[in-house]
Design an enzyme around this catalytic site. Structure first.
Site, short mmCIF file in Angstrom:
data_model
loop_
_atom_site.label_atom_id
_atom_site.label_comp_id
_atom_site.label_asym_id
_atom_site.label_seq_id
_atom_site.Cartn_x
_atom_site.Cartn_y
_atom_site.Cartn_z
N GLU A 30 -6.40 10.71 -40.80
CA GLU A 30 -5.77 9.90 -41.83
C GLU A 30 -6.44 8.53 -41.96
O GLU A 30 -6.62 8.00 -43.06
CB GLU A 30 -4.28 9.71 -41.53
CG GLU A 30 -3.49 11.01 -41.47
CD GLU A 30 -3.38 11.57 -40.06
OE1 GLU A 30 -2.33 12.12 -39.72
OE2 GLU A 30 -4.37 11.47 -39.29
N THR A 46 -19.57 36.67 -9.49
CA THR A 46 -20.54 36.41 -10.56
C THR A 46 -21.55 35.36 -10.13
O THR A 46 -22.74 35.47 -10.40
CB THR A 46 -19.81 35.95 -11.85
OG1 THR A 46 -18.99 37.02 -12.33
CG2 THR A 46 -20.80 35.55 -12.93
N GLY A 66 -16.49 38.23 -13.51
CA GLY A 66 -16.76 39.63 -13.79
C GLY A 66 -15.52 40.51 -14.01
O GLY A 66 -14.45 40.03 -14.36
#
Length: 340
Positions: A46, A195, A283
């Site tokens: 705004e 992972t 994973g």
């Protein structure tokens, strides 16, 4: 309002924990000012729209459109509702209410008490979908959770026996770039410790311009070594564990003690840290853990034309598919748990 949403989307990945907001000022069917919230701590939509209006005397004769209720409290910036009233804008059109308890209808009430005509719920569903991370964060008190994985045509996400020096890529290079784009759009990215051990990934946005998300590693028994890439670079990393380790951590690296060690506790801690969204990349056990706990909002699944015959099975879940697109030889399916 469509223009407000288009403007707001420009800041995807830059405003968290704030929402994406666009604002348009119309006078005599002409747009005389527009703007969007570009980054947390900077002026709101705004403010930018009002500042763009060259002839400020037109503001009392104009209508302000905004996709989220104007704020009514003082945070890093002053209240937008006060600014609207100050400039004598007589009509405001709003797409959706702000779920943040600091606002939550107070901005609308302040405008109405000042004699401003307020029209609500214009493109409400579209606006809430755009800010689904913000709504989930405030209404469910946790980050918006996006699951992501790539699977072969026969339903595997990795081979059983991986070479130590090689990462088996299922999806195409273009799909990989798409994932890096997604990383730039979220506050955090999460993987399990396996992972890190198997792939030693960077988990950054190397192939896409944008912010690097906070990397969150589930490492209950402190198996991540100090030589892991996520602990050697300068990007922020959060390691969730059952007990603190003796690792010497660099700047921007932090251990998060979870007691009890579960996803509910993790979500609570992430909410307290203002982490509004997380891309969960795996994973398989980690992804399935989130699915089984019913802790997810969106799933993005690549399916390539490759086959493995044998391997680690992809996560299992039964949800109606919402969208499907093709990225070279990969099919990308997107699922939503809620009806966004």
């Amino acid at each position: 309002m469509q223009r407000c949403l288009s403007l707001a989307k420009k800041a995807l990945g830059n405003t968290y924990p704030n929402p994406m907001v666009g604002a348009v000022i119309v006078n005599n069917n002409n747009i005389i000012g527009e703007g969007w919230h570009k980054k947390a701590g900077t002026p709101h939509a705004e403010v930018n729209a009002i500042n763009m209006v060259q002839d400020q005397s037109l503001l009392p004769l104009s209508t302000l459109y905004v996709n989220l209720e104007p704020c009514s409290h003082t945070g890093k910036t002053p209240p937008c509702a006060d600014l609207i009233i100050k400039h004598g804008i007589k009509k405001v059109v709003i797409a959706s209410k702000d779920p943040n308890p600091l606002v939550a209808g107070k901005g609308i009430s302040k405008l109405k008490e000042a004699g401003v005509e307020v029209i609500e719920d214009v493109l409400k569903e579209e606006a809430e979908f755009l800010n689904r991370r913000f709504y989930t964060f405030h209404l469910k008190k946790r980050p918006y959770l996006i699951l992501k994985w790539a699977q072969t045509q026969d339903g595997f996400i990795a081979p059983l026996n991986k070479k130590e020096t090689a990462v088996f890529w299922i999806s195409s290079s273009l799909s990989k770039q798409k994932v890096h784009q997604w990383r730039s759009e979220e506050a955090g990215i999460l993987v399990g410790v396996q992972t890190i051990i198997n792939d030693d990934p960077y988990l950054t946005t190397r192939e896409w311009p944008g912010n690097n998300p906070l990397r969150i590693i589930l490492d209950p028994n402190n198996r991540v070594t100090e030589k892991a890439k996520v602990l050697c670079d300068d990007f922020p990393t959060l390691i969730a564990n059952k007990f603190l380790s003796n690792r010497k951590l660099k700047k921007n690296k932090e251990e998060l003690l979870l007691q009890p060690f579960n996803l509910q506790k993790l979500m609570k801690e992430c909410h307290q840290k203002d982490i509004s969204s997380i891309l969960v990349e795996g994973g398989q056990k980690t992804l399935q853990f989130f699915i089984d706990q019913d802790l997810w909002d969106e799933a993005r699944v690549f399916t390539s034309n490759k086959k493995l015959i044998k391997g680690i099975k992809a996560p299992e879940f039964l949800v109606k598919q919402n969208e499907e697109t093709q990225i070279r030889n990969d099919s990308l399916k997107i699922y939503f748990r809620e009806s966004f």
